[in-house]
Design an enzyme around this catalytic site. Structure first.
Site, PDB file in Angstrom:
ATOM      1  N   ASP A  17       0.853  -1.189   0.000  1.00 36.66           N
ATOM      2  CA  ASP A  17       0.000   0.000   0.000  1.00 36.66           C
ATOM      3  C   ASP A  17       0.888   1.236   0.000  1.00 36.66           C
ATOM      4  O   ASP A  17       0.989   1.960   0.985  1.00 36.66           O
ATOM      5  CB  ASP A  17      -0.903  -0.025   1.237  1.00 36.66           C
ATOM      6  CG  ASP A  17      -2.052   0.966   1.138  1.00 36.66           C
ATOM      7  OD1 ASP A  17      -2.265   1.522   0.040  1.00 36.66           O
ATOM      8  OD2 ASP A  17      -2.740   1.181   2.151  1.00 36.66           O
ATOM      9  N   GLU A  96      -6.015   4.708  -9.785  1.00 36.55           N
ATOM     10  CA  GLU A  96      -7.304   5.274  -9.393  1.00 36.55           C
ATOM     11  C   GLU A  96      -7.833   6.353 -10.339  1.00 36.55           C
ATOM     12  O   GLU A  96      -7.079   7.212 -10.807  1.00 36.55           O
ATOM     13  CB  GLU A  96      -7.186   5.866  -7.980  1.00 36.55           C
ATOM     14  CG  GLU A  96      -8.515   6.224  -7.357  1.00 36.55           C
ATOM     15  CD  GLU A  96      -8.527   5.951  -5.870  1.00 36.55           C
ATOM     16  OE1 GLU A  96      -9.515   6.338  -5.226  1.00 36.55           O
ATOM     17  OE2 GLU A  96      -7.580   5.350  -5.346  1.00 36.55           O
ATOM     18  N   LYS A 132      -9.107   1.582 -10.113  1.00 33.24           N
ATOM     19  CA  LYS A 132      -9.723   1.834  -8.809  1.00 33.24           C
ATOM     20  C   LYS A 132     -10.817   2.892  -8.938  1.00 33.24           C
ATOM     21  O   LYS A 132     -10.585   3.971  -9.489  1.00 33.24           O
ATOM     22  CB  LYS A 132      -8.670   2.322  -7.804  1.00 33.24           C
ATOM     23  CG  LYS A 132      -7.771   1.238  -7.285  1.00 33.24           C
ATOM     24  CD  LYS A 132      -6.767   1.774  -6.280  1.00 33.24           C
ATOM     25  CE  LYS A 132      -7.370   1.984  -4.930  1.00 33.24           C
ATOM     26  NZ  LYS A 132      -6.354   2.384  -3.924  1.00 33.24           N
ATOM     27  N   THR A 156     -12.994   0.717  -4.385  1.00 33.57           N
ATOM     28  CA  THR A 156     -12.320   1.175  -3.177  1.00 33.57           C
ATOM     29  C   THR A 156     -13.242   2.035  -2.316  1.00 33.57           C
ATOM     30  O   THR A 156     -14.413   2.218  -2.642  1.00 33.57           O
ATOM     31  CB  THR A 156     -11.040   1.948  -3.570  1.00 33.57           C
ATOM     32  OG1 THR A 156     -10.269   2.224  -2.397  1.00 33.57           O
ATOM     33  CG2 THR A 156     -11.374   3.245  -4.292  1.00 33.57           C
ATOM     34  N   PHE A 178     -12.108  -0.937   3.861  1.00 37.97           N
ATOM     35  CA  PHE A 178     -11.141  -0.150   4.631  1.00 37.97           C
ATOM     36  C   PHE A 178     -11.281  -0.455   6.128  1.00 37.97           C
ATOM     37  O   PHE A 178     -12.123   0.119   6.815  1.00 37.97           O
ATOM     38  CB  PHE A 178     -11.365   1.346   4.364  1.00 37.97           C
ATOM     39  CG  PHE A 178     -10.696   1.838   3.105  1.00 37.97           C
ATOM     40  CD1 PHE A 178     -10.643   1.061   1.973  1.00 37.97           C
ATOM     41  CD2 PHE A 178     -10.134   3.103   3.070  1.00 37.97           C
ATOM     42  CE1 PHE A 178     -10.034   1.516   0.817  1.00 37.97           C
ATOM     43  CE2 PHE A 178      -9.517   3.574   1.919  1.00 37.97           C
ATOM     44  CZ  PHE A 178      -9.466   2.777   0.784  1.00 37.97           C
TER      45      PHE A 178
END
Length: 321
Positions: A17, A96, A132, A156, A178
Site C-alpha cells: 500500500d 485510481e 480503482k 475502493t 477499509f
C-alpha cells in the site's frame, strides 16, 4: 525462524500500500496499489521527478483547457508510476480514477478507458492493471460496464456490507474494504479508545463480507485495506489479499510468532440472505449506516483534495519550466 510476514504470504496475497518505489523494491509484494494521496506523497521524491517533468511536457501538447491538461498530466503520471511499479512486482497494480468523478458514471468510464489506453500506449499489458473506483452506486455501475469490456476493477472506499454485495452483484474483480477507517469511526463515536483485534469493527466487517462471498460462490476478490495495526492483519490472515503499508510490513517481518489462519473458503458460513440489489436498497441501506456514509464522503473528499494538490504541484512545476 519463519516470520509472520512469510506465514501470511503462504495463505494471503500481500499487496504493498504505497507508491514509494524504494519500499516496493525492498518488500517485493505480489501486487501494489496507489491512490492520489500516495502519489502526492511519492511525487516529492527524486525518483518521481523525471515522471513529473515528462507528464508536464506531454500535457502541453495534449490541447484543451488548463484543467483538461492537468487531468491528463495526473493520469499520465499515475500510469508512469504504475509502469515503474510493475517492473518491480510480478502481479498487478491498481490505478485510481479521479475521485471528483465518483458520482458520474459516464465520466468515470471515460477516465478509466483513458488510463487503460495510456498503459497500452506504453506497452503495458492492460491485464496487469486494476482500475480503482470509489464504490458509490455510480462507481459500481461504471465498474459493471468496464468488467464487461475486459477492464478489471478495484472498488475502493468500501465501508459497508451493502457496498460489498452490490460490487459482487456487478461482477467487480476486486473490492477494498477499509478496516482501519471503520475502526477510527467507532473509536470516535464511542467511549472506548481501543478494540481488541478479534472485536475490531473493521475486522468484523471484512470477515462478514468474506464469509458471505465464499458461502455464496461470488468470485469477487476481497482485499482488506487501511490497517492501523498488525493485530487487524493477523485477524484477517487467509483473506484473499491484504494491502499493507511498509511500516506494518516491517513489523510483521520482525515477528517470528505463530500466525494461525483465520479465514478460509472451506469454513465460510453466512447468515446474510442473497437478495437482488436495487438502487433503492443500496441507497436506503447506505443511508441507515452512518459510519459508511460518513467515511465514504470523507474518503472521497480527501482523495479529491489530494488530486487537486497534485495538479497544483504540476501547475507550479510547469510555470517554473
Amino acid at each position: 525462524m519463519t516470520t509472520k510476514l512469510d506465514q501470511l504470504k503462504a495463505m494471503t496475497t500481500v499487496v504493498a500500500d504505497t507508491g514509494d518505489l524504494e519500499a516496493i523494491a525492498r518488500w517485493r509484494p505480489e501486487d501494489a496499489t496507489t491512490n492520489p494521496s500516495l502519489l502526492l506523497k511519492a511525487a516529492a521524491s527524486d525518483a518521481y521527478r523525471p515522471m513529473l517533468d515528462a507528464a508536464i511536457a506531454a500535457s502541453l501538447s495534449y490541447g484543451g483547457s488548463e484543467s483538461e491538461q492537468l487531468g491528463y498530466a495526473t493520469d499520465l503520471l499515475a500510469v508512469m508510476a504504475g509502469e515503474k511499479i510493475l517492473k518491480l512486482i510480478p502481479g498487478v497494480v491498481s490505478t485510481e480514477v479521479d475521485a471528483r468523478l465518483s458520482f458520474d458514471t459516464g465520466a468515470t468510464l471515460s477516465r478509466a478507458r483513458r488510463l487503460i489506453d495510456l498503459y497500452d500506449q506504453r506497452g503495458v499489458d492492460p491485464s496487469r492493471v486494476l482500475i480503482k473506483i470509489a464504490s458509490t452506486w455510480e462507481g459500481i455501475r461504471a465498474a459493471e460496464q468496464l468488467e464487461k469490456e475486459g477492464i478489471r476493477c478495484n472498488l475502493t472506499l468500501l465501508f459497508s456490507f451493502v457496498q460489498a454485495a452490490a460490487s459482487a452483484d456487478a461482477g467487480a474483480f476486486l473490492i477494498s474494504p477499509f478496516v482501519g477507517r471503520i475502526l477510527d469511526w467507532h473509536i470516535a463515536h464511542s467511549d472506548r479508545d481501543s478494540f481488541e483485534p478479534h472485536e475490531d469493527p473493521g475486522v468484523l466487517s471484512v470477515s462478514r463480507i468474506y464469509n458471505y462471498f465464499k458461502a455464496n460462490g461470488y468470485g469477487t476478490v476481497i482485499m482488506g485495506a487501511s490497517f492501523r495495526n498488525t493485530g487487524e492483519i493477523e485477524q484477517l490472515a487467509g483473506c484473499d489479499r491484504l494491502t499493507i503499508s511498509p511500516a506494518l510490513l516491517e513489523s510483521l517481518q520482525e515477528d517470528t510468532g505463530h500466525l494461525p489462519r483465520r479465514l478460509s473458503p472451506e469454513k465460510a458460513c453466512s447468515d446474510d440472505p442473497v437478495r437482488p440489489m436495487t438502487e433503492n436498497r443500496f441507497r436506503w441501506d447506505s443511508n441507515e449506516d452512518a459510519m459508511a456514509t460518513e467515511k465514504l464522503a470523507e474518503g472521497i473528499r480527501k482523495f479529491a483534495s489530494d488530486q487537486v494538490e497534485l495538479e497544483n504541484q504540476l501547475r507550479r512545476l510547469s510555470a517554473a519550466a
